[in-house]
Scaffold this motif. Structure first.
Motif, short mmCIF file in Angstrom:
data_model
loop_
_atom_site.label_atom_id
_atom_site.label_comp_id
_atom_site.label_asym_id
_atom_site.label_seq_id
_atom_site.Cartn_x
_atom_site.Cartn_y
_atom_site.Cartn_z
N PHE A 61 28.08 16.13 13.89
CA PHE A 61 28.34 16.12 15.32
C PHE A 61 29.27 14.98 15.68
O PHE A 61 29.18 13.89 15.09
N ARG A 62 30.13 15.21 16.68
CA ARG A 62 30.98 14.13 17.18
C ARG A 62 31.31 14.36 18.65
O ARG A 62 31.17 15.47 19.17
N THR A 63 31.77 13.29 19.28
CA THR A 63 32.16 13.35 20.69
C THR A 63 33.59 12.88 20.84
O THR A 63 34.06 12.03 20.09
N THR A 64 34.30 13.45 21.82
CA THR A 64 35.68 13.07 22.08
C THR A 64 35.92 13.11 23.59
O THR A 64 35.04 13.48 24.36
N GLY A 65 37.13 12.76 23.99
CA GLY A 65 37.53 12.92 25.38
C GLY A 65 37.58 11.64 26.17
O GLY A 65 37.77 10.55 25.62
N VAL A 66 37.38 11.77 27.47
CA VAL A 66 37.52 10.67 28.42
C VAL A 66 36.47 9.60 28.14
O VAL A 66 35.30 9.89 27.87
N LEU A 89 23.42 16.68 20.35
CA LEU A 89 24.85 16.39 20.41
C LEU A 89 25.18 15.46 21.58
O LEU A 89 25.86 14.44 21.41
N LEU A 90 24.70 15.78 22.77
CA LEU A 90 25.02 15.00 23.96
C LEU A 90 24.43 13.59 23.90
O LEU A 90 24.95 12.67 24.55
N GLY A 177 27.98 12.35 47.17
CA GLY A 177 29.31 11.76 47.01
C GLY A 177 29.61 11.34 45.58
O GLY A 177 30.50 10.51 45.35
N SER A 178 28.90 11.93 44.63
CA SER A 178 29.08 11.57 43.21
C SER A 178 30.15 12.44 42.56
O SER A 178 30.23 13.64 42.85
N PRO A 179 30.96 11.86 41.67
CA PRO A 179 31.91 12.71 40.95
C PRO A 179 31.17 13.61 39.96
O PRO A 179 30.12 13.25 39.42
N VAL A 180 31.75 14.77 39.71
CA VAL A 180 31.24 15.68 38.68
C VAL A 180 31.94 15.33 37.37
O VAL A 180 33.16 15.16 37.33
N LEU A 181 31.15 15.22 36.30
CA LEU A 181 31.71 14.91 34.98
C LEU A 181 31.53 16.14 34.08
O LEU A 181 30.44 16.36 33.54
N PRO A 182 32.58 16.94 33.90
CA PRO A 182 32.44 18.13 33.05
C PRO A 182 32.45 17.74 31.57
O PRO A 182 33.22 16.88 31.14
N ILE A 183 31.59 18.40 30.79
CA ILE A 183 31.53 18.18 29.35
C ILE A 183 31.49 19.55 28.67
O ILE A 183 30.63 20.37 28.97
N ALA A 184 32.44 19.78 27.76
CA ALA A 184 32.50 21.05 27.03
C ALA A 184 31.87 20.87 25.65
O ALA A 184 32.16 19.91 24.95
N LEU A 185 31.00 21.81 25.29
CA LEU A 185 30.33 21.79 24.00
C LEU A 185 30.74 23.01 23.18
O LEU A 185 30.89 24.11 23.72
N ALA A 204 29.84 20.39 15.31
CA ALA A 204 29.85 20.57 16.76
C ALA A 204 30.55 19.39 17.43
O ALA A 204 30.55 18.27 16.91
N ILE A 205 31.14 19.68 18.58
CA ILE A 205 31.90 18.67 19.33
C ILE A 205 31.49 18.73 20.79
O ILE A 205 31.33 19.81 21.37
N ALA A 206 31.34 17.57 21.39
CA ALA A 206 31.21 17.44 22.85
C ALA A 206 32.46 16.73 23.34
O ALA A 206 32.77 15.62 22.88
N ARG A 207 33.19 17.37 24.25
CA ARG A 207 34.41 16.76 24.79
C ARG A 207 34.22 16.45 26.26
O ARG A 207 33.95 17.34 27.07
#
Length: 249
Positions: A61-66, A89-90, A177-185, A204-207
Motif C-alpha cells: 500500500f502507498r499514498t500519493t497526492g496533495v 490503506l487510509l 464551512g469546512s473544505p472537502v478533501l477528496p481521496i481516490a482509492l 493499492a494507492i490512495a491519492r
C-alpha cells in the motif's frame, strides 16, 4: 492453501496487535485528556492499522497526492469505498481523521473500544435518528480541529463500480464551512473481497486530491458540490487503476 495460511496469519496478528495496542492507547488517552479532539490517541489507533499492513506479505500500500501541511486544519475528507481494506490503506495518511463507521464495527471487542477512545463516530445504517446524531458528532470533531472521514457511497459495490454519493458529507462541509478533501482509492478491492475473510494479493494507492473550498456556499449548492467531488474521485480512480495495471498489480 497459501492464501488461507496468510489470511489466518493476518487476522491472528491483527487480534494480537489490538490486544497489545489497547493498554497503550488507554495511557495515551489518559495523558492527552487536555486535547478534546483526541488527536494523539486517534493517530496511534491508525498506526495499529499500518502495523497490520506491514505484517501482511500480500499487501503493498502507498499514498500519493496533495500534502496537508497543517494537520489540525479540519477537512471533511471523502473517499470511494472498495473494500474493508480501505481502512488499512487510509491509515497510512500522515494525519488524523475521525471515521464515521457503522455500528457493527464498534461492536467488535477491543476494536470497538479503541474506536471509542479514538473519538470515531458511530452510525446505525437505516436509522435516520442515528445519522443525525452522527453528523452532530462529526460537527463536534470539526469544531475541535480534527478532520472527519466519510465514505459517501455508504457501502461497497459488488462489481467494483463507483456508486452514487449521498449528500450528508457535503451538507456537513457547507454547514461548517469546512473544505472537502477528496481521496481516490484503487486496488483494495482485491485485498479483501466483499463477503469473504480471505486476504488476497493487492497493490493499492490512495491519492489525495486538491481540497474543494465551501466558503460562500449554501445548501442549494450541495448537489453541484457532490457531483464535482464524485467526478474528481472517479477520474483520479481511473488513472490509479491504469497505473496499477501497468505495474502488473
Amino acid at each position: 492453501m497459501l492464501k488461507r495460511l496468510v489470511s489466518a496469519w493476518v487476522w491472528i496478528s491483527t487480534g494480537l496487535i489490538a490486544l497489545i495496542w489497547l493498554p497503550w492507547m488507554g495511557l495515551v488517552w489518559l495523558f492527552t485528556a487536555r486535547d478534546p479532539g483526541r488527536y494523539s490517541v486517534g493517530r496511534w489507533f491508525r498506526l495499529a492499522a499500518v502495523t497490520v499492513t506491514r505484517l501482511n506479505p500480500f499487501w503493498k500500500f502507498r499514498t500519493t497526492g496533495v500534502q496537508i501541511h497543517d494537520p489540525r486544519r479540519p477537512y471533511v475528507a471523502v473517499a470511494n469505498h472498495e473494500s474493508l481494506a480501505d481502512i488499512f490503506l487510509l491509515s497510512h495518511l500522515p494525519w488524523e481523521m475521525k471515521w464515521m463507521s457503522k455500528d457493527t464495527i464498534f461492536r467488535i471487542p477491543v476494536m470497538g473500544w479503541m474506536m471509542r477512545m479514538a473519538g470515531d463516530v458511530m452510525v446505525i445504517r437505516g436509522d435516520a435518528g442515528s445519522r443525525m446524531r452522527a453528523l452532530e458528532e462529526a460537527r463536534d470533531r470539526l469544531r475541535k480541529r480534527v478532520s472527519v472521514m466519510i465514505m459517501p457511497e455508504g457501502t461497497r459495490s459488488g462489481g467494483g463500480e463507483l456508486l452514487k454519493f449521498h449528500d450528508g458529507a457535503f451538507r456537513l462541509a457547507i454547514e461548517t464551512g469546512s473544505p472537502v478533501l477528496p481521496i481516490a482509492l484503487a486496488g483494495t478491492r482485491h485485498a479483501i473481497a466483499k463477503g469473504s475473510w480471505l486476504v488476497g494479493r493487492a497493490r493499492a494507492i490512495a491519492r489525495v486530491l486538491p481540497p474543494v473550498e465551501t466558503a460562500g456556499m449554501t445548501l442549494d449548492d450541495v448537489p453541484a458540490l457532490r457531483e464535482k467531488v464524485r467526478t474528481m474521485i472517479a477520474e483520479a480512480r481511473t488513472v490509479l487503476q491504469r497505473e496499477l495495471a501497468a505495474a502488473g498489480a
